[in-house]
Design a protein around this motif. Structure first.
Motif, PDB file in Angstrom:
ATOM      1  N   SER A 239      62.699  28.141  38.939  1.00 53.61           N
ATOM      2  CA  SER A 239      62.604  27.625  37.560  1.00 53.61           C
ATOM      3  C   SER A 239      62.944  26.143  37.492  1.00 53.61           C
ATOM      4  CB  SER A 239      63.563  28.362  36.626  1.00 53.61           C
ATOM      5  OG  SER A 239      63.389  29.723  36.689  1.00 53.61           O
ATOM      6  N   ASP A 240      62.819  25.447  38.612  1.00 50.84           N
ATOM      7  CA  ASP A 240      63.100  23.996  38.626  1.00 50.84           C
ATOM      8  C   ASP A 240      64.505  23.654  38.150  1.00 50.84           C
ATOM      9  OD1 ASP A 240      60.741  23.114  39.706  1.00 50.84           O
ATOM     10  OD2 ASP A 240      59.738  22.887  37.773  1.00 50.84           O
ATOM     11  N   GLN A 241      65.488  24.450  38.587  1.00 53.10           N
ATOM     12  CA  GLN A 241      66.892  24.154  38.244  1.00 53.10           C
ATOM     13  C   GLN A 241      67.515  23.184  39.253  1.00 53.10           C
ATOM     14  OE1 GLN A 241      68.907  26.043  35.722  1.00 53.10           O
ATOM     15  NE2 GLN A 241      66.808  26.159  34.976  1.00 53.10           N
ATOM     16  N   TRP A 242      66.979  23.171  40.472  1.00 58.08           N
ATOM     17  CA  TRP A 242      67.429  22.287  41.547  1.00 58.08           C
ATOM     18  C   TRP A 242      66.481  22.468  42.738  1.00 58.08           C
ATOM     19  CZ3 TRP A 242      67.944  25.176  45.905  1.00 58.08           C
ATOM     20  CH2 TRP A 242      68.235  26.538  45.743  1.00 58.08           C
ATOM     21  N   TYR A 243      66.462  21.504  43.635  1.00 60.40           N
ATOM     22  CA  TYR A 243      65.867  21.751  44.953  1.00 60.40           C
ATOM     23  C   TYR A 243      66.646  20.957  45.984  1.00 60.40           C
ATOM     24  CZ  TYR A 243      63.104  17.362  44.609  1.00 60.40           C
ATOM     25  OH  TYR A 243      62.690  16.058  44.483  1.00 60.40           O
ATOM     26  N   ALA A 244      66.491  21.357  47.240  1.00 63.88           N
ATOM     27  CA  ALA A 244      67.243  20.717  48.325  1.00 63.88           C
ATOM     28  C   ALA A 244      66.343  20.584  49.539  1.00 63.88           C
ATOM     29  CB  ALA A 244      68.473  21.551  48.671  1.00 63.88           C
ATOM     30  N   LYS A 245      66.633  19.540  50.331  1.00 62.37           N
ATOM     31  CA  LYS A 245      65.746  19.243  51.461  1.00 62.37           C
ATOM     32  C   LYS A 245      66.517  18.481  52.535  1.00 62.37           C
ATOM     33  CE  LYS A 245      61.715  16.507  52.469  1.00 62.37           C
ATOM     34  NZ  LYS A 245      61.491  15.111  52.607  1.00 62.37           N
ATOM     35  N   PRO A 246      66.390  18.861  53.790  1.00 62.25           N
ATOM     36  CA  PRO A 246      66.995  18.055  54.854  1.00 62.25           C
ATOM     37  C   PRO A 246      66.379  16.666  54.853  1.00 62.25           C
ATOM     38  CG  PRO A 246      66.188  20.146  55.717  1.00 62.25           C
ATOM     39  CD  PRO A 246      65.647  20.019  54.332  1.00 62.25           C
ATOM     40  N   GLU A 247      67.218  15.662  55.005  1.00 67.61           N
ATOM     41  CA  GLU A 247      66.747  14.278  54.936  1.00 67.61           C
ATOM     42  C   GLU A 247      67.573  13.462  55.930  1.00 67.61           C
ATOM     43  OE1 GLU A 247      64.215  13.273  52.536  1.00 67.61           O
ATOM     44  OE2 GLU A 247      64.286  11.627  54.004  1.00 67.61           O
ATOM     45  N   ALA A 248      66.982  13.135  57.056  1.00 66.74           N
ATOM     46  CA  ALA A 248      67.642  12.307  58.072  1.00 66.74           C
ATOM     47  C   ALA A 248      69.049  12.806  58.389  1.00 66.74           C
ATOM     48  CB  ALA A 248      67.673  10.845  57.631  1.00 66.74           C
ATOM     49  N   GLY A 249      69.188  14.104  58.641  1.00 66.11           N
ATOM     50  CA  GLY A 249      70.472  14.674  59.050  1.00 66.11           C
ATOM     51  C   GLY A 249      71.409  15.012  57.896  1.00 66.11           C
ATOM     52  N   LYS A 250      71.031  14.642  56.663  1.00 71.71           N
ATOM     53  CA  LYS A 250      71.831  14.988  55.475  1.00 71.71           C
ATOM     54  C   LYS A 250      71.039  15.992  54.644  1.00 71.71           C
ATOM     55  CE  LYS A 250      74.314  11.112  56.237  1.00 71.71           C
ATOM     56  NZ  LYS A 250      75.615  11.216  56.846  1.00 71.71           N
ATOM     57  N   LEU A 251      71.679  16.484  53.591  1.00 71.92           N
ATOM     58  CA  LEU A 251      70.975  17.371  52.673  1.00 71.92           C
ATOM     59  C   LEU A 251      70.771  16.627  51.358  1.00 71.92           C
ATOM     60  CD1 LEU A 251      69.859  20.233  52.719  1.00 71.92           C
ATOM     61  CD2 LEU A 251      72.013  21.025  51.715  1.00 71.92           C
ATOM     62  N   MET A 252      69.495  16.498  50.976  1.00 72.48           N
ATOM     63  CA  MET A 252      69.185  15.890  49.680  1.00 72.48           C
ATOM     64  C   MET A 252      69.122  16.997  48.651  1.00 72.48           C
ATOM     65  SD  MET A 252      65.536  14.299  48.539  1.00 72.48           S
ATOM     66  CE  MET A 252      65.073  14.437  46.823  1.00 72.48           C
ATOM     67  N   ILE A 253      69.779  16.787  47.519  1.00 74.88           N
ATOM     68  CA  ILE A 253      69.739  17.786  46.434  1.00 74.88           C
ATOM     69  C   ILE A 253      69.303  17.068  45.163  1.00 74.88           C
ATOM     70  CG2 ILE A 253      71.065  19.468  45.093  1.00 74.88           C
ATOM     71  CD1 ILE A 253      73.104  19.386  47.454  1.00 74.88           C
ATOM     72  N   SER A 254      68.359  17.676  44.461  1.00 80.34           N
ATOM     73  CA  SER A 254      67.929  17.098  43.179  1.00 80.34           C
ATOM     74  C   SER A 254      68.180  18.101  42.071  1.00 80.34           C
ATOM     75  CB  SER A 254      66.441  16.755  43.222  1.00 80.34           C
ATOM     76  OG  SER A 254      66.003  16.376  41.924  1.00 80.34           O
TER      77      SER A 254
END
Ligand SMILES: Cc1cc2nc3c(=O)[nH]c(=O)nc-3n(C[C@H](O)[C@H](O)[C@H](O)COP(=O)(O)OP(=O)(O)OC[C@H]3O[C@@H](n4cnc5c(N)ncnc54)[C@H](O)[C@@H]3O)c2cc1C
Length: 370
Positions: A239-254
């Motif tokens: 439901s587009d409450q958040w998403y997360a993605k590995p990014e250069a060894g870190k975790l990106m969260i939106s």
């Protein structure tokens, strides 16, 4: 300074369109900032998702994929690398989840346990359903932007930075554009000004289309201890409450917010980010203790959430290339080719229905304006 075509905006839209035009025409890009890609194009999540967006966008995604895989003239190797996109749904998200799967191709349904095997920090007890698009890919967005810029220059095109357009006027079939870097003129102007595209149109006496910049934020947190996150897919709440993605060894969260803003150098709203991180924490077994970096950008949408590409109906020589929303990186190859084809009077390889859906004269936009 006279050229055939002036492109206003040095984001991915303007730079890619200019690069496509440069072999056939003299092209100058005017960018307000000191460097290209300073706004949305430098702040994206850099993902290619085939099933993202409405039917028109899916056609553009498909049309862009071959170029992203083999970006002739821009890079010797593919701009894509494997990632995958996994949707996870709680009970409350099931209607959104089913609606997304209904219109999608090639998604595989997963059990809660399978989802957790892919991303071990997920709480299996709150997952009611999950699905994955295996061939979602990371895009090397910097290589794409810089590659298009190189291609443009190789064909004699110019990029002028610190050139914020202050006025645009048309006389005797020629647009004259004033900027702090000088005056420029051309018979055709391409409006690739991202969140500012409506303002720029009004400056030229062209009717605004109701383009709305929506803020979206992101934060980088350290990789959860004891996990090799590099192979995790992007994982998102259905439901587009958040998403997360590995990014250069870190975790990106939106927080995946869509908050309307005036066009500006947009920054994170701390409360919106904190609430988004809190929603993310409900779905996982790790606390978010430290944000290392955060940023925000604009995703600019037309009222029907479809990009606007084509000549303005009411004046000569004014081309819209705007409203790319959350899809501007992954659709840049197809949209830049279309903009170039229209400017050069060539037939587009895209389905005429798709070209019509992008046309600034389309009824879904005009009717909203009364
Ligand atoms: C957090 C976030 C995540 C995203 N994730 C993805 C993703 O995973 N995949 C994807 O495909 N898309 C994604 N997007 C969307 C994508 O970033 C945009 O669609 C794309 O960058 C739009 O490109 P653009 O060139 O139109 O805009 P911009 O990059 O904003 O460029 C417009 C340029 O115009 C210039 N300009 C404005 N006014 C003037 C003026 N008067 N004179 C001169 N120059 C001017 C600005 O300075 C700016 O550089 C995301 C966006 C955000 C914010």
């Amino acid at each position: 300074m006279k050229t055939d075509i002036l492109v206003i905006g040095g984001g991915i839209a303007g730079i890619s369109a200019a690069a496509r035009l440069a072999p056939e025409a003299s092209v100058t890009v005017l960018e307000a900032e000191t460097m290209i890609g300073h706004h949305s194009s430098g702040r994206s999540a850099a993902i290619f998702i085939r099933n993202y967006g409405n039917a028109t966008l899916r056609a553009l995604n498909a049309a862009s994929a071959p170029f992203l895989n083999a970006p002739e003239g821009v890079s010797e190797t593919s701009l894509l690398s494997p990632r995958g996109e996994m949707l996870v749904a709680t009970e409350a998200d099931l209607p959104h989840y089913e609606a997304y799967l209904d219109g999608s191709d090639g998604l595989e349904r997963l059990s809660a346990r399978q989802a957790q095997e892919l991303v071990p920090i997920l709480r299996a007890d709150v997952i009611a359903a999950a699905a994955i698009e295996w061939d979602a890919q990371d895009i090397d967005v910097d290589r794409m932007l810089q590659g298009f810029a190189r291609l443009l220059r190789a064909h004699g095109g110019r990029i002028v930075n610190n050139a914020r357009v202050q006025s645009i006027a048309r006389r005797d079939g020629i647009w004259t554009v004033t900027t702090p870097a000088g005056e420029f003129s051309a018979p055709i102007v391409i409006n690739a000004a991202g969140g500012w595209a409506d303002q720029l149109a009004e400056m030229a006496g062209v009717r605004a289309l109701g383009l709305q910049p929506l803020r979206r934020s992101a934060a980088l947190i350290p990789a959860p201890e004891g996990h090799d996150i590099n192979r995790w897919p992007l994982f998102a709440n259905a439901s587009d409450q958040w998403y997360a993605k590995p990014e250069a060894g870190k975790l990106m969260i939106s927080p995946a917010e869509e908050d309307p803003v005036e066009p500006h150098d947009v920054w994170v709203d701390d409360m919106v980010l904190a609430e988004g991180l809190h929603r993310f924490e409900h779905a996982v077994t790790i606390p978010v203790t430290r944000v290392e970096h955060s940023w925000a950008g604009m995703r600019t949408f037309a009222p029907d959430r479809t990009p606007v590409v084509g000549f303005a109906p009411e004046v000569d020589g004014f081309v819209w290339l705007a409203g790319q929303g959350g899809y501007g990186m992954q659709t840049a190859p197809a949209l830049s080719q279309l903009a170039a084809d229209l400017c050069l009077g060539r037939r587009s390889a895209l389905d005429p229905k798709v070209v019509g859906a992008l046309d600034p004269a389309r009824t879904s936009i005009q009717s909203q304006q009364g």
